[in-house]
Design a protein around this motif. Structure first.
Motif: not given
Length: 329
Positions: A89-90, A92-93, A96-97, A140, A148, A161-162, A165-166
């Motif tokens: 999960t990190y 992915e995070e 995405k960042t 999303s 969102t 960046w928002i 997240k979805n």
């Protein structure tokens, strides 16, 4: 006319009877209570098929195997898999960042602009794929999930960046493939280890996508409680790990591994993909210690070596992780 089902319903007593008579589970050394508990939680299918490659010979359970052995080994493997899932999960995070940063910097913070085709490298052959990717990202908005929805209701745009997240991990990976070469290289070089690869930029980019895809596919399997140790991704996602060898110590991955196809499409590939893409020194150190602890538990069981063999994990994995802990110290 009634159908004679080849897999009819069986109550717990019938399931236990079948475990004993058909699969040879020794009930004299297995607690009936523990067997019933296992059937109500792990399920009959998982008991028979989950580790049959480890626990069975010619379709029969090993002679002195108990239900306790099965339950304990399942718990030991769960320790490993939950560790891999958590740190995926990190991955992915972080990705995405990095994607959101480059898009906002080079294109826009406005979703009505940064999702337009004109800012991406879209060939005629991949035009439909790009449209599908953007549509999945835009979905999303219809879910009305936070954050969102909050930005839709309270701001005049939804920055990447928002929005991301979805958005599903797979869709963001797909979007990366449409970046121009400069934007792709910015992402690749933002990973401290990938930046050190002494290879052509196009191979760096390919390896990043392959590693992300392997982490994603294994994580999805783990999330759905699928069998992992003998799972392999498609050959098209095979990591080019001759290049990986240059950024990790030789005693973690070596030419013998390459010859034996270790770490290309298997769990080992997921592990060192996480190591490389977990671009945070503290989290990388935590991951190495946690995955070492998980393997230590598995190796202390009587089925440990068999499990590692089936998973394509080197038998000296503990020593290899220790070498990485020193390397990243």
């Amino acid at each position: 006319m009634s159908i004679l089902y080849d897999k009819p319903f069986k109550n717990y007593n019938e399931q236990i009877d079948k475990l004993e008579k058909e699969y040879g589970l020794n009930l004299s050394i297995s607690s009936y209570t523990h067997i019933e508990e296992a059937l109500k939680t792990l399920a009959y299918y998982n008991i028979v098929n989950g580790y049959k490659e480890c626990f069975m010979i010619n379709g029969k359970f090993l002679k002195n195997l108990t239900i306790y052995d099965i339950i304990v080994f399942n718990a030991l493997e769960k320790h490993l898999l939950t560790t891999l899932f958590k740190y995926s999960t990190y991955i992915e995070e972080f990705f995405k960042t990095k994607m959101a940063y480059v898009i906002a910097k080079d294109i826009s913070v406005d979703e009505n602009i940064y999702l337009k085709k004109q800012f991406y490298n879209v060939s005629k052959k991949r035009k439909t794929k790009f449209s599908e990717t953007v549509q999945k990202i835009k979905l999303s908005f219809s879910t009305k999930d936070q954050p969102t929805k909050y930005y839709e209701d309270n701001h005049n745009h939804v920055p990447p960046w928002i929005l991301f997240k979805n958005v599903y991990f797979n869709s963001i990976i797909d979007l990366f493939t449409f970046f121009n070469k400069n934007m792709q290289l910015q992402i690749v070089n933002d990973y401290s280890l990938l930046k050190k690869m002494n290879i052509k930029n196009e191979f760096k980019t390919k390896n990043l996508k392959k590693m992300l895809t392997i982490v994603r596919k294994f994580r999805n399997k783990i999330a759905h409680n699928a069998k992992i140790f003998n799972y392999r991704v498609e050959n098209t996602d095979e990591i080019l790990h001759q290049e990986i060898k240059g950024i990790l110590p030789n005693d973690f991955i070596n030419f013998k591994d390459i010859r034996n196809n270790l770490g290309k499409t298997d769990m080992f590939a997921m592990i060192f993909s996480i190591i490389i893409l977990l671009d945070n020194s503290i989290l990388r150190h935590l991951f190495l210690n946690e995955v070492k602890s998980a393997f230590d538990g598995i190796l202390k069981s009587k089925f440990g070596n068999k499990y590692l063999s089936l998973a394509n994990i080197p038998f000296d994995i503990i020593d290899r992780i220790d070498s990485l802990l020193l390397f990243f110290k």
